[in-house]
Design a protein around this motif. Structure first.
Motif: not given
Length: 90
Positions: A29-32, A64-73
């Motif tokens: 949540a804090l990164i977002s 780094n783990k949260g990176i996605q090509q098409v990110p979704v919450w």
């Protein structure tokens, strides 16, 4: 570092803690929140969360783990210039 930003994110973290949110989900949540606030470069995100008391390595790994090509919450993307972005709310 913007002290008003640190204060806002600290208040968010306290609210998350009050609601018994676990550490990993608080970091997500804090990164977002950082990215939304314009803190969108990896080292700056890590620095902000470290100032809030989080482990730098944990934050970096989560980022780094949260990176996605098409990110979704609750995940995010990273542009070619290295800046992170969050998906538009749906």
């Amino acid at each position: 570092m913007n002290e008003a930003l640190i204060t806002r994110l600290g208040a968010l973290d306290l609210s998350l803690q009050d609601n018994k949110v676990n550490t990993n989900d608080r970091v997500l949540a804090l990164i977002s929140a950082c990215i939304t606030e314009g803190v969108d470069q990896g080292p700056s995100i890590v620095e902000v969360l470290a100032r809030l008391g989080f482990d730098r390595r944990h934050v970096g790994l989560t980022l780094n783990k949260g990176i996605q090509q098409v990110p979704v919450w609750p995940n995010w993307g990273r542009r070619d210039d290295g800046r992170y972005y969050v998906p538009d709310p749906t």
